[in-house]
Scaffold this active site. Structure first.
Site, PDB file in Angstrom:
ATOM      1  CE  LYS A 234       5.604  24.988  19.744  1.00 55.59           C
ATOM      2  NZ  LYS A 234       4.657  23.884  20.064  1.00 55.59           N
TER       3      LYS A 234
ATOM      4  N   GLY B 133      10.006  32.281  18.848  1.00 49.32           N
ATOM      5  CA  GLY B 133      10.758  33.530  18.848  1.00 49.32           C
ATOM      6  C   GLY B 133      11.196  33.917  20.247  1.00 49.32           C
ATOM      7  NE  ARG B 134      16.371  33.751  20.685  1.00 47.37           N
ATOM      8  CZ  ARG B 134      17.540  33.472  21.204  1.00 47.37           C
ATOM      9  NH1 ARG B 134      18.151  34.383  21.925  1.00 47.37           N
ATOM     10  NH2 ARG B 134      18.095  32.308  21.011  1.00 47.37           N
TER      11      ARG B 134
ATOM     12  CG  ASP C 276      -3.772  28.450  26.526  1.00 44.51           C
ATOM     13  OD1 ASP C 276      -2.746  28.658  25.873  1.00 44.51           O
ATOM     14  OD2 ASP C 276      -3.895  27.498  27.337  1.00 44.51           O
TER      15      ASP C 276
ATOM     16  CE  LYS D 279      -0.864  27.334  28.935  1.00 41.22           C
ATOM     17  NZ  LYS D 279      -0.623  26.192  28.065  1.00 41.22           N
TER      18      LYS D 279
ATOM     19  CG  ASN E  42      -0.929  31.510  28.499  1.00 37.66           C
ATOM     20  OD1 ASN E  42       0.238  31.457  28.135  1.00 37.66           O
ATOM     21  ND2 ASN E  42      -1.855  30.695  28.050  1.00 37.66           N
TER      22      ASN E  42
ATOM     23  CG  ASP F 230       0.132  33.234  24.838  1.00 38.70           C
ATOM     24  OD1 ASP F 230       1.186  32.639  25.097  1.00 38.70           O
ATOM     25  OD2 ASP F 230      -0.447  33.181  23.733  1.00 38.70           O
TER      26      ASP F 230
ATOM     27  CB  THR G 122      -0.883  21.485  30.475  1.00 39.79           C
ATOM     28  OG1 THR G 122      -1.550  20.759  31.499  1.00 39.79           O
ATOM     29  CG2 THR G 122      -1.313  22.947  30.553  1.00 39.79           C
TER      30      THR G 122
HETATM   31 CL1  LIG Z   1       7.790  33.931  21.361  1.00 37.99          CL
HETATM   32  C1  LIG Z   1       7.783  33.871  23.096  1.00 37.99           C
HETATM   33  C2  LIG Z   1       8.977  34.076  23.773  1.00 37.99           C
HETATM   34  C3  LIG Z   1       8.993  34.013  25.169  1.00 37.99           C
HETATM   35  C4  LIG Z   1       7.812  33.739  25.853  1.00 37.99           C
HETATM   36  C5  LIG Z   1       7.813  33.646  27.369  1.00 37.99           C
HETATM   37  N1  LIG Z   1       7.656  34.968  28.047  1.00 37.99           N
HETATM   38  C6  LIG Z   1       6.386  35.627  27.741  1.00 37.99           C
HETATM   39  C7  LIG Z   1       6.230  36.891  28.588  1.00 37.99           C
HETATM   40  N2  LIG Z   1       7.358  37.810  28.356  1.00 37.99           N
HETATM   41  C8  LIG Z   1       7.112  39.136  28.863  1.00 37.99           C
HETATM   42  C9  LIG Z   1       6.188  39.982  28.251  1.00 37.99           C
HETATM   43 BR1  LIG Z   1       5.305  39.406  26.689  1.00 37.99          BR
HETATM   44  C10 LIG Z   1       5.908  41.226  28.771  1.00 37.99           C
HETATM   45  N3  LIG Z   1       6.522  41.683  29.893  1.00 37.99           N
HETATM   46  C11 LIG Z   1       7.415  40.885  30.499  1.00 37.99           C
HETATM   47  N4  LIG Z   1       8.149  41.125  31.613  1.00 37.99           N
HETATM   48  C12 LIG Z   1       8.914  40.035  31.801  1.00 37.99           C
HETATM   49  C13 LIG Z   1       9.868  39.898  32.872  1.00 37.99           C
HETATM   50  C14 LIG Z   1      10.027  40.947  33.799  1.00 37.99           C
HETATM   51  C15 LIG Z   1      10.969  40.832  34.839  1.00 37.99           C
HETATM   52  C16 LIG Z   1      11.747  39.692  34.938  1.00 37.99           C
HETATM   53  C17 LIG Z   1      12.786  39.595  36.028  1.00 37.99           C
HETATM   54  N5  LIG Z   1      12.327  38.773  37.135  1.00 37.99           N
HETATM   55  C18 LIG Z   1      11.043  39.270  37.693  1.00 37.99           C
HETATM   56  C19 LIG Z   1      10.678  38.442  38.927  1.00 37.99           C
HETATM   57  O1  LIG Z   1      11.725  38.487  39.887  1.00 37.99           O
HETATM   58  C20 LIG Z   1      12.960  37.963  39.372  1.00 37.99           C
HETATM   59  C21 LIG Z   1      13.395  38.769  38.168  1.00 37.99           C
HETATM   60  C22 LIG Z   1      11.567  38.635  34.043  1.00 37.99           C
HETATM   61  C23 LIG Z   1      10.626  38.743  32.997  1.00 37.99           C
HETATM   62  N6  LIG Z   1       8.685  39.091  30.845  1.00 37.99           N
HETATM   63  C24 LIG Z   1       7.744  39.621  30.028  1.00 37.99           C
HETATM   64  C25 LIG Z   1       8.643  37.170  28.607  1.00 37.99           C
HETATM   65  C26 LIG Z   1       8.770  35.859  27.797  1.00 37.99           C
HETATM   66  C27 LIG Z   1       6.611  33.560  25.190  1.00 37.99           C
HETATM   67  C28 LIG Z   1       6.593  33.623  23.785  1.00 37.99           C
END
Ligand SMILES: Clc1ccc(CN2CCN(c3c(Br)cnc4[nH]c(-c5ccc(CN6CCOCC6)cc5)nc34)CC2)cc1
Length: 284
Positions: A25, A27-28, A138, A140, A143, A156, A174
């Protein structure tokens, strides 16, 4: 970043930014590599404008304060953070296998041994947090991340607080994981303690083994079923696993199992033999 050519390499000070890992929501998150030592990390880039509008800057401050003081193999590491005029950037550990809930959706439900291994790792992470009087609040699948070696990384901490606590911010996620004491405040001033994480652990184990949450229903029905602890465990779930779930999803917080009892429960011990515990059940 390493193999695939990055369309455009723009950097944020000392980082080369790689593929986006996901959008949220506010950022990225990007895969990134720190320039000097070349270590890989995940950069969570949040936009101050959205944070102010969402009135979540207080949660972000709590997330950074709490998570940067934690060091545990099953807790996602926050190495540091910095900000410029428009953005706040969290430098986070990169979890090589991504988000646990995607694995759960893809596999529909986990085997009992995988679920038990994750349970042992969650219990270890929660024991560490509770010793520091931190309640996650939180827990789930959304997270929880999976590290390069298949071990879970609790992340998270936007909702974590120091125990005991009284909730002030309205929860807008949720209901499935909320314990009765946060839904039907019994005690005046509805304070609660670490036991809320034990309830959520029970919901998590149920969801690992069944593929859906125990009280999943319409919001009104979910609230009623949580308040009564009204759930049924399908017969394909082993008797030992069902026993552990029933001893965590207890309405009275004081009657829930402790984390030590979770780690020593026959179902967890059976699947996490001593030898394995050193290599997989607890270590990252
Ligand atoms: Cl502001 C915000 C933006 C996005 C999000 C949702 N995710 C929260 C967790 N994020 C990751 C974090 Br933090 C730390 N390490 C990560 N590693 C990955 C990741 C690692 C590997 C993949 C590739 N897939 C892995 C599983 O098999 C298919 C291919 C996909 C994602 N995502 C994160 C990714 C984004 C939460 C908050």
């Amino acid at each position: 970043l390493i193999e695939q050519p990055v369309a455009k390499t723009f950097h944020l000070g000392m980082f080369d930014i790689g593929k986006p890992l996901g959008k949220g929501k506010f950022g990225r998150v990007y895969l990134a590599r720190e320039r000097e030592q070349g270590f890989v990390c995940a950069l969570k880039v949040l936009y101050k404008k959205e944070l102010l509008q969402g009135r979540v800057e207080k949660q972000l401050r709590r997330e950074t304060e709490i998570q940067s003081n934690l060091r545990h193999p099953n807790i996602l590491n926050l190495y540091g953070y910095f900000h410029d005029s428009k953005r706040v950037v969290l430098i986070l550990e990169y979890a090589g296998q991504g988000e646990l809930y995607r694995h759960l959706r893809k596999e529909n439900r986990f085997s009992e041994s995988k679920a038990a291994k994750y349970t042992a790792q969650m219990a270890s992470a929660l024991r560490y947090l509770h010793r520091k009087h931190v309640i996650h609040r939180d827990i789930k699948p959304e997270n929880i991340l999976v590290g390069t070696y298949g071990n879970i990384k609790l992340s998270d901490f936007g909702w974590s607080v120091h125990a005991p606590s009284q909730r002030r911010t309205t929860y807008c996620g949720t209901l499935d994981y909320l314990p009765p004491e946060m839904i039907v405040p019994r005690t005046p001033g509805n304070s609660y303690d670490e036991k809320v994480d034990l309830w959520a652990l029970g919901v998590l184990i149920y969801e690992f083994l069944v593929g859906e949450a125990p009280f999943e229903d319409t919001p009104v029905a979910t609230t009623r079923r949580i308040a009564r602890g009204d759930m049924n465990i399908p017969s394909f779930v082993s008797a030992e696993a069902a026993d552990l779930i029933k001893k965590l999803l207890v309405v009275d917080p004081q009657k829930r199992l402790s984390l030590d009892e979770v780690e020593q429960h026959p179902w967890v011990v059976k699947h996490c033999r001593k030898s394995e515990i050193i290599s997989t059940c607890k270590k990252s």
